[in-house]
Design a protein around this motif. Structure first.
Motif, PDB file in Angstrom:
ATOM      1  N   PHE A   1       0.824  -1.212   0.000  1.00  0.00           N
ATOM      2  CA  PHE A   1       0.000   0.000   0.000  1.00  0.00           C
ATOM      3  C   PHE A   1       0.859   1.262   0.000  1.00  0.00           C
ATOM      4  O   PHE A   1       0.496   2.261  -0.623  1.00  0.00           O
ATOM      5  CB  PHE A   1      -0.972  -0.014   1.190  1.00  0.00           C
TER       6      PHE A   1
ATOM      7  N   GLY B   1       2.143   1.661  -3.491  1.00  0.00           N
ATOM      8  CA  GLY B   1       0.990   2.016  -4.332  1.00  0.00           C
ATOM      9  C   GLY B   1       0.662   3.496  -4.194  1.00  0.00           C
ATOM     10  O   GLY B   1       0.434   4.184  -5.193  1.00  0.00           O
TER      11      GLY B   1
ATOM     12  N   GLN C   1       3.227   5.510  -5.972  1.00  0.00           N
ATOM     13  CA  GLN C   1       3.060   5.446  -7.427  1.00  0.00           C
ATOM     14  C   GLN C   1       1.896   6.317  -7.896  1.00  0.00           C
ATOM     15  O   GLN C   1       1.955   6.917  -8.969  1.00  0.00           O
ATOM     16  CB  GLN C   1       2.839   4.007  -7.871  1.00  0.00           C
ATOM     17  N   ILE C   2       0.839   6.409  -7.082  1.00  0.00           N
ATOM     18  CA  ILE C   2      -0.277   7.295  -7.442  1.00  0.00           C
ATOM     19  C   ILE C   2       0.218   8.742  -7.513  1.00  0.00           C
ATOM     20  O   ILE C   2      -0.101   9.484  -8.444  1.00  0.00           O
ATOM     21  CB  ILE C   2      -1.440   7.123  -6.437  1.00  0.00           C
TER      22      ILE C   2
ATOM     23  N   GLN D   1      -7.738  22.927 -10.272  1.00  0.00           N
ATOM     24  CA  GLN D   1      -7.479  21.510 -10.522  1.00  0.00           C
ATOM     25  C   GLN D   1      -6.968  20.827  -9.252  1.00  0.00           C
ATOM     26  O   GLN D   1      -7.520  19.811  -8.816  1.00  0.00           O
ATOM     27  CB  GLN D   1      -6.444  21.387 -11.654  1.00  0.00           C
TER      28      GLN D   1
ATOM     29  N   MET E   1      -8.951  18.177  -6.660  1.00  0.00           N
ATOM     30  CA  MET E   1      -8.356  16.878  -6.377  1.00  0.00           C
ATOM     31  C   MET E   1      -8.217  16.652  -4.875  1.00  0.00           C
ATOM     32  O   MET E   1      -8.507  15.571  -4.367  1.00  0.00           O
ATOM     33  CB  MET E   1      -6.984  16.759  -7.055  1.00  0.00           C
TER      34      MET E   1
ATOM     35  N   THR F   1     -11.597  15.842  -3.515  1.00  0.00           N
ATOM     36  CA  THR F   1     -11.960  14.447  -3.811  1.00  0.00           C
ATOM     37  C   THR F   1     -11.213  13.489  -2.885  1.00  0.00           C
ATOM     38  O   THR F   1     -11.790  12.524  -2.381  1.00  0.00           O
ATOM     39  CB  THR F   1     -11.630  14.119  -5.270  1.00  0.00           C
TER      40      THR F   1
ATOM     41  N   LEU G   1     -12.877  13.418   0.448  1.00  0.00           N
ATOM     42  CA  LEU G   1     -14.107  12.628   0.403  1.00  0.00           C
ATOM     43  C   LEU G   1     -13.793  11.131   0.374  1.00  0.00           C
ATOM     44  O   LEU G   1     -14.456  10.337   1.047  1.00  0.00           O
ATOM     45  CB  LEU G   1     -14.922  12.994  -0.841  1.00  0.00           C
ATOM     46  N   LEU G   2     -12.769  10.756  -0.402  1.00  0.00           N
ATOM     47  CA  LEU G   2     -12.417   9.340  -0.501  1.00  0.00           C
ATOM     48  C   LEU G   2     -11.965   8.788   0.845  1.00  0.00           C
ATOM     49  O   LEU G   2     -12.345   7.677   1.222  1.00  0.00           O
ATOM     50  CB  LEU G   2     -11.299   9.152  -1.539  1.00  0.00           C
TER      51      LEU G   2
ATOM     52  N   VAL H   1     -15.098   8.305   2.934  1.00  0.00           N
ATOM     53  CA  VAL H   1     -15.926   7.182   2.480  1.00  0.00           C
ATOM     54  C   VAL H   1     -15.242   5.848   2.798  1.00  0.00           C
ATOM     55  O   VAL H   1     -15.851   4.931   3.348  1.00  0.00           O
ATOM     56  CB  VAL H   1     -16.202   7.300   0.968  1.00  0.00           C
ATOM     57  N   LEU H   2     -13.948   5.755   2.467  1.00  0.00           N
ATOM     58  CA  LEU H   2     -13.255   4.473   2.642  1.00  0.00           C
ATOM     59  C   LEU H   2     -13.070   4.130   4.117  1.00  0.00           C
ATOM     60  O   LEU H   2     -13.476   3.056   4.571  1.00  0.00           O
ATOM     61  CB  LEU H   2     -11.902   4.518   1.919  1.00  0.00           C
TER      62      LEU H   2
ATOM     63  N   SER I   1     -16.486   3.572   5.822  1.00  0.00           N
ATOM     64  CA  SER I   1     -17.120   2.295   5.491  1.00  0.00           C
ATOM     65  C   SER I   1     -16.455   1.145   6.225  1.00  0.00           C
ATOM     66  O   SER I   1     -17.124   0.305   6.834  1.00  0.00           O
ATOM     67  CB  SER I   1     -17.038   2.030   3.982  1.00  0.00           C
ATOM     68  N   ILE I   2     -15.118   1.118   6.139  1.00  0.00           N
ATOM     69  CA  ILE I   2     -14.401  -0.016   6.737  1.00  0.00           C
ATOM     70  C   ILE I   2     -14.625  -0.036   8.251  1.00  0.00           C
ATOM     71  O   ILE I   2     -14.921  -1.073   8.846  1.00  0.00           O
ATOM     72  CB  ILE I   2     -12.903   0.077   6.393  1.00  0.00           C
TER      73      ILE I   2
ATOM     74  N   MET J   1     -18.474  -0.899   9.096  1.00  0.00           N
ATOM     75  CA  MET J   1     -18.864  -2.253   8.758  1.00  0.00           C
ATOM     76  C   MET J   1     -18.071  -3.279   9.563  1.00  0.00           C
ATOM     77  O   MET J   1     -18.567  -4.365   9.852  1.00  0.00           O
ATOM     78  CB  MET J   1     -18.690  -2.515   7.257  1.00  0.00           C
TER      79      MET J   1
END
Lengths: 213, 121
Positions: free
Chosen positions: B52, B55, B58-59, B78, B82, B85, B88-89, B92-93, B96-97, B100
């Motif tokens: 991770f 990753g 790399q993003i 721009q 970003m 976003t 927000l991600l 949300v992520l 949720s995890i 749940m």
């Protein structure tokens, strides 16, 4: 080139009108389309974010079915990862050649990009049909439902990106590298690199982390 | 107008910047794949951290070298959209995890539930 006559100002225009700027140069950025497309990509990013969240929540509910370690072939995933990565850099070369007004090389790199994109899609179709063949369908378990939704949505994006690429090449063939077509090339560039970025999340989270557990 | 007019070519990258991004991406892709394919035994936690972590790097490499996001492009909108976003991600992520995960812990095991239904008056 638009078919509407410039004098008919009362006619509604359904495309962005390119107005020549003070120095007469073309700047694809100055119409607002690029920012609008970027915001579309960000909303697309949220779609993928939610699909990743679903996979994170139900990705380990195998319902006595197969687990990622049983199904995924990591060497094939490495190959398709490189197909997308190669297509990203060849698209970049196409953009550079477009800016240098080198239409022939632009075409060449775009076709190479399309080739890598189709190779990626071919590998994905092969993987999905294999999974289907051995009975690992979306209805098998929550893990496979989430897997097919997430990876399938990405694959659909690449499919539509490839269709867009073909249409764009036809348009460039008909009208040349006009300001409108340059803007479209830049939009597809963002789209294409964005899909490669999403794939980093897919191979890290779904495939690599999946087979470890 | 203060907007940059002649830096567009540089902002869209050169062969050098694309090749730099590509080389970095290859390294950042090969290391986690090698880690998994060689079945190196460094423990699950460390392996996940490497996958991770690289990753995420790399993003960032892609955003910088391929998408050419800069703080000044489109007058900053721009980069601003970003970052919005990304926030927000994260909500949300992680939300949720987190939610749940606890839901699953609080769920009654299925067999107890069947017993309960059987004993209903």
């Amino acid at each position: 080139m638009s078919t509407a006559t410039p004098s008919a100002t009362d006619m509604p225009e359904y495309h962005v009108i390119e107005t020549p700027h003070h120095d007469g140069e073309e700047h694809p950025h100055e119409t607002g389309t690029m920012l609008g497309f970027w915001i579309y990509l960000m909303s697309d990013c949220l779609i993928f974010g939610v699909l990743f969240a679903v996979y994170a929540v139900v990705g380990q509910n195998y319902a006595a079915g197969p687990s990622p370690a049983d199904l995924f072939e990591i060497d094939m995933i490495l190959l398709s990862t490189f197909m997308l990565l190669f297509s990203s850099i060849t698209y970049g070369f196409a953009v550079i050649n477009m800016q240098q007004r080198n239409t022939a090389m632009f075409y060449l790199w775009m076709v190479v990009t399309l080739g890598f994109g189709l190779a990626f899609l071919g590998l994905e179709v092969k993987e999905f049909t294999h999974l289907w063949h051995i009975g690992a369908t979306p209805s098998t378990s929550a893990f496979l439902s989430a897997f097919f939704t997430l990876v399938g949505t990405h694959g659909l994006h690449v499919t539509f990106g490839s269709i867009w690429l073909v249409v764009l090449l036809i348009q460039v063939g008909l009208h040349g590298l006009t300001a409108e077509n340059q803007r479209r090339v830049m939009c597809l560039s963002l789209f294409w690199h964005f899909l490669d970025l999403i794939w980093i999340g897919v191979f890290s989270f779904v495939y690599l982390a999946g087979v470890l557990q | 107008m203060s907007a940059p007019t002649h830096q567009d070519d540089a902002a869209h990258g050169s062969y050098k910047s694309y090749l730099t991004g590509f080389a970095l991406s290859v390294v950042l892709t090969v290391i986690p794949f090698w880690l998994v394919m060689s079945e190196a035994d460094i423990g699950l936690g460390w392996a996940l951290a490497v996958i991770f972590g690289l990753g995420a790097v790399q993003i960032i490499v892609h955003v910088h070298y391929f998408l050419h996001v800069t703080g000044t492009a489109e007058h900053g909108w721009q980069a601003m959209s970003m970052i919005f976003t990304a926030i927000l991600l994260v909500i949300v992520l992680s939300g949720s995890i987190w939610v749940m995960f606890h839901l699953e812990e609080n769920m009654m095991p299925a067999h107890e539930q069947i017993e309960r239904v059987r004993n209903l008056p």
